[in-house]
Design a protein around this motif. Structure first.
Motif, mmCIF file in Angstrom:
data_model
loop_
_atom_site.group_PDB
_atom_site.id
_atom_site.type_symbol
_atom_site.label_atom_id
_atom_site.label_comp_id
_atom_site.label_asym_id
_atom_site.label_seq_id
_atom_site.Cartn_x
_atom_site.Cartn_y
_atom_site.Cartn_z
ATOM 1 N N ALA A 215 30.468 -26.461 30.373
ATOM 2 C CA ALA A 215 29.912 -25.113 30.614
ATOM 3 C C ALA A 215 31.066 -24.129 30.653
ATOM 4 O O ALA A 215 32.233 -24.522 30.701
ATOM 5 N N ASP A 216 30.732 -22.856 30.621
ATOM 6 C CA ASP A 216 31.741 -21.796 30.615
ATOM 7 C C ASP A 216 32.523 -21.805 31.935
ATOM 8 O O ASP A 216 31.935 -21.660 33.006
ATOM 9 N N PRO A 217 33.864 -21.953 31.869
ATOM 10 C CA PRO A 217 34.656 -22.009 33.114
ATOM 11 C C PRO A 217 34.660 -20.689 33.894
ATOM 12 O O PRO A 217 35.065 -20.659 35.051
ATOM 13 N N HIS A 218 34.191 -19.596 33.248
ATOM 14 C CA HIS A 218 34.061 -18.343 34.006
ATOM 15 C C HIS A 218 32.859 -18.406 34.932
ATOM 16 O O HIS A 218 32.729 -17.616 35.856
ATOM 17 N N ILE A 219 31.953 -19.343 34.660
ATOM 18 C CA ILE A 219 30.744 -19.447 35.492
ATOM 19 C C ILE A 219 30.849 -20.653 36.433
ATOM 20 O O ILE A 219 30.525 -20.579 37.603
ATOM 21 N N GLU A 284 25.473 -42.691 25.323
ATOM 22 C CA GLU A 284 24.003 -42.621 25.376
ATOM 23 C C GLU A 284 23.491 -42.437 26.799
ATOM 24 O O GLU A 284 22.413 -41.918 27.025
ATOM 25 N N ASP A 285 24.284 -42.900 27.770
ATOM 26 C CA ASP A 285 23.802 -42.869 29.154
ATOM 27 C C ASP A 285 23.699 -41.449 29.711
ATOM 28 O O ASP A 285 22.965 -41.186 30.644
ATOM 29 N N ARG A 286 24.458 -40.561 29.119
ATOM 30 C CA ARG A 286 24.530 -39.210 29.631
ATOM 31 C C ARG A 286 23.255 -38.434 29.260
ATOM 32 O O ARG A 286 22.804 -38.507 28.125
ATOM 33 N N THR A 287 22.686 -37.687 30.206
ATOM 34 C CA THR A 287 21.461 -36.957 29.885
ATOM 35 C C THR A 287 21.768 -35.681 29.123
ATOM 36 O O THR A 287 21.205 -35.424 28.077
ATOM 37 N N ILE A 288 22.689 -34.873 29.665
ATOM 38 C CA ILE A 288 23.009 -33.655 28.927
ATOM 39 C C ILE A 288 24.484 -33.659 28.511
ATOM 40 O O ILE A 288 25.328 -34.274 29.152
ATOM 41 N N THR A 289 24.747 -32.985 27.400
ATOM 42 C CA THR A 289 26.114 -32.924 26.882
ATOM 43 C C THR A 289 26.794 -31.620 27.285
ATOM 44 O O THR A 289 27.971 -31.604 27.623
ATOM 45 N N GLY A 290 26.062 -30.529 27.237
ATOM 46 C CA GLY A 290 26.668 -29.254 27.592
ATOM 47 C C GLY A 290 25.627 -28.160 27.749
ATOM 48 O O GLY A 290 24.456 -28.334 27.384
ATOM 49 N N ILE A 291 26.088 -27.041 28.294
ATOM 50 C CA ILE A 291 25.202 -25.876 28.499
ATOM 51 C C ILE A 291 25.919 -24.656 27.925
ATOM 52 O O ILE A 291 27.104 -24.462 28.197
ATOM 53 N N ALA A 292 25.201 -23.877 27.129
ATOM 54 C CA ALA A 292 25.821 -22.650 26.602
ATOM 55 C C ALA A 292 24.769 -21.557 26.583
ATOM 56 O O ALA A 292 23.559 -21.843 26.607
ATOM 57 N N GLY A 293 25.187 -20.344 26.525
ATOM 58 C CA GLY A 293 24.193 -19.270 26.516
ATOM 59 C C GLY A 293 24.789 -17.919 26.207
ATOM 60 O O GLY A 293 26.002 -17.757 26.105
ATOM 61 N N HIS A 294 23.903 -16.959 26.040
ATOM 62 C CA HIS A 294 24.268 -15.596 25.675
ATOM 63 C C HIS A 294 23.350 -14.625 26.397
ATOM 64 O O HIS A 294 22.180 -14.915 26.580
ATOM 65 N N LYS A 295 23.872 -13.426 26.634
ATOM 66 C CA LYS A 295 23.008 -12.374 27.191
ATOM 67 C C LYS A 295 22.552 -11.452 26.052
ATOM 68 O O LYS A 295 22.959 -11.629 24.914
ATOM 69 N N GLU A 426 24.082 -16.257 35.172
ATOM 70 C CA GLU A 426 25.122 -17.113 35.749
ATOM 71 C C GLU A 426 24.519 -18.110 36.745
ATOM 72 O O GLU A 426 24.871 -19.290 36.743
ATOM 73 N N ARG A 427 23.581 -17.632 37.567
ATOM 74 C CA ARG A 427 22.969 -18.530 38.566
ATOM 75 C C ARG A 427 22.160 -19.621 37.880
ATOM 76 O O ARG A 427 22.109 -20.753 38.340
ATOM 77 N N ALA A 428 21.537 -19.273 36.759
ATOM 78 C CA ALA A 428 20.728 -20.279 36.048
ATOM 79 C C ALA A 428 21.627 -21.360 35.447
ATOM 80 O O ALA A 428 21.337 -22.565 35.552
ATOM 81 N N TYR A 433 23.664 -26.868 35.598
ATOM 82 C CA TYR A 433 24.868 -27.702 35.583
ATOM 83 C C TYR A 433 24.869 -28.663 36.791
ATOM 84 O O TYR A 433 25.045 -29.871 36.621
ATOM 85 N N TYR A 434 24.663 -28.107 37.982
ATOM 86 C CA TYR A 434 24.776 -28.969 39.161
ATOM 87 C C TYR A 434 23.587 -29.927 39.302
ATOM 88 O O TYR A 434 23.692 -30.921 39.993
ATOM 89 N N GLU A 435 22.490 -29.639 38.627
ATOM 90 C CA GLU A 435 21.371 -30.601 38.630
ATOM 91 C C GLU A 435 21.760 -31.862 37.859
ATOM 92 O O GLU A 435 21.438 -32.978 38.233
ATOM 93 N N PHE A 436 22.490 -31.678 36.751
ATOM 94 C CA PHE A 436 22.751 -32.826 35.869
ATOM 95 C C PHE A 436 24.150 -33.419 36.001
ATOM 96 O O PHE A 436 24.404 -34.522 35.549
#
Ligand code: ASP
Length: 437
Positions: A215-219, A284-295, A426-428, A433-436
């Protein structure tokens, strides 16, 4: 084992100390036979990249201003590196020729390409490897469109004759001989082209980070590194804003089935991120690989009773956008609602025109615009066939008191995209991130 092609970014070659690291990396593995350098980048925060200086020289020259002081900074940087490495190489005559040529050329590509060109000459000399001018082996057609097959053949044929070589990144030439560059950051593309042409077993992309972050290290404070991902996952993450590699660098290597390894020149023992066509064992065991987004997206919601049975409704809505040259990002639909997600910058000048044209063509009951939406993509092959992923994601958002404005999940199950209010972005990301992780 097989040939490895190593591309080095500008920060990896910003001064003589960085050149020393690059040499050590290249010579520590005999499979590393071809190197593709960028132009020297910044040495410190407010330093200039060589490429930026060269673009500036061109601009000054073509607006009738003096560019000799700007060009002398380029000369100083290159000659400084040559001196610090104690190389027997006199670049001055060619640098002077380049200075006059910049004023003669009628576009900036020649000027911009000289950063990679001289950097490649220095690196080849320092390594004792052959230098191959990219203008001889990377081809664009008369219209300036890149010619992949010609390039692949020419590169393959030429490189077969060189045990070790340095090929500068970022540029090639047109049939007239005129130099043409890729878009900014394009040395990544040259590296991928070389890897494909020599049928490499690995394309190493050396930069100043140890790979992709989840995830973005600024967040997120110190997000985890992604050790391995597939090209498809990379595409989803890059599209939504996670950038380390130039987008167009993916296609040549992906097509040839060559993995790309993002590595850190300043931390060469770190294995970095491995990107491959097929998932690597264990991931394969990992559920998510990454999170990205835009405003900054707008949701256009178009309502009409009995829309589902009206033939051609969707096509007519999309034809309005096509006619106005607007591309859309997503298309979540309901029974009587069609929703189109568009980046705000695409909409700016056309909002009223879109409303008017849709009214005429589709006669909807209502059209509503919701702007200030942020999109978040949660990406991962691990989501496929894993029960409960979506429920965990939405529960995490609910617990964080975040209202979800839009949901989109492709049938590939490679990602779940949610739209939230920009203020919740940012909160989303944090909640997911912390869920997974
Ligand atoms: N030097 C060019 C730029 O700054 C190309 C590259 O670094 O890949 O965009």
């Amino acid at each position: 084992m097989g040939i490895k092609v190593a591309k080095f970014g500008g920060s990896s070659l910003s001064d003589a100390e960085q050149f020393k690291k690059v040499k050590e990396i290249l010579l520590s593995d005999p499979d590393r036979r071809y190197a593709v350098p960028s132009a020297p980048g910044r040495r410190f925060d407010d330093d200039d990249k060589i490429t930026d200086l060269l673009y500036r020289c061109y601009k000054l020259a073509h607006t009738g201003q003096s560019y000799s002081e700007c060009f002398s900074q380029v000369v100083e940087r290159f000659c400084g590196i040559v001196n610090d490495l104690e190389l027997d190489l006199d670049l001055l005559p060619e640098l002077h020729e380049t200075e006059s040529e910049i004023a003669r050329q009628d576009n900036a590509d020649y000027a911009a390409s000289r950063g990679e060109y001289f950097c490649g000459m220095i690196l080849a000399k320092y390594l004792g490897w052959d230098f191959i001018d990219a203008a001889e082996v990377v081809r664009f057609d008369r219209q300036g469109v890149f010619a992949p097959e010609w390039t692949n053949e020419q590169l393959g044929e030429t490189l077969r004759e060189h045990e070790h070589a340095v090929i500068p990144g970022f540029y090639g030439s047109m049939p007239s001989g005129q130099v043409k560059t890729f878009s900014r950051g394009g040395s990544d593309i040259t590296g991928a082209l070389v890897a494909r042409a020599v049928n490499a077993v690995l394309y190493e992309n050396w930069t100043d980070v140890s790979g992709f972050l989840m995830a973005d290290p600024h967040i997120i404070d110190k997000p985890r590194f992604i050790d391995a991902l597939t090209y498809r996952e990379l595409r989803e993450l890059s599209y939504m804003g996670a950038t380390v590699l130039h987008e167009d660098a993916i296609f040549p290597v992906r097509k040839a089935g060559i993995p790309t390894n993002i590595r850190n020149t300043n931390n060469p023992d770190h294995p970095g991120t491995m990107i491959s066509v097929e998932p690597s064992p264990g991931s394969e065991d990992r559920t998510i690989t990454g999170i990205a987004g835009h405003k900054n997206f707008t949701l256009i919601s178009i309502d009409k009773a009995m829309m589902n049975s009206e033939l051609g409704f969707g096509r007519r809505v999309l034809s309005v956008l096509e006619d106005l040259g607007i591309s859309f990002e997503h298309l979540p639909t309901g029974i009587d609602t069609m929703c189109v997600v568009i980046a705000d910058k695409e909409l700016e000048r056309h909002k009223q025109e879109i409303i008017d044209r849709i009214q005429v063509l589709c006669q909807p009951d209502s059209i509503e615009f919701n702007s200030g939406i942020a999109l978040i993509a949660t990406v991962g092959r691990g989501m496929v066939n894993k029960r409960g992923t979506a429920s965990r994601l939405f529960r995490a958002l609910a617990v964080a008191d975040i209202n979800v404005r839009m949901i989109d999940q492709g049938s590939s199950e490679l990602n779940i995209i949610v739209g939230v209010d920009g203020k919740d972005f940012e909160r989303a990301v944090s909640a997911i991130y912390y869920e997974f992780v």
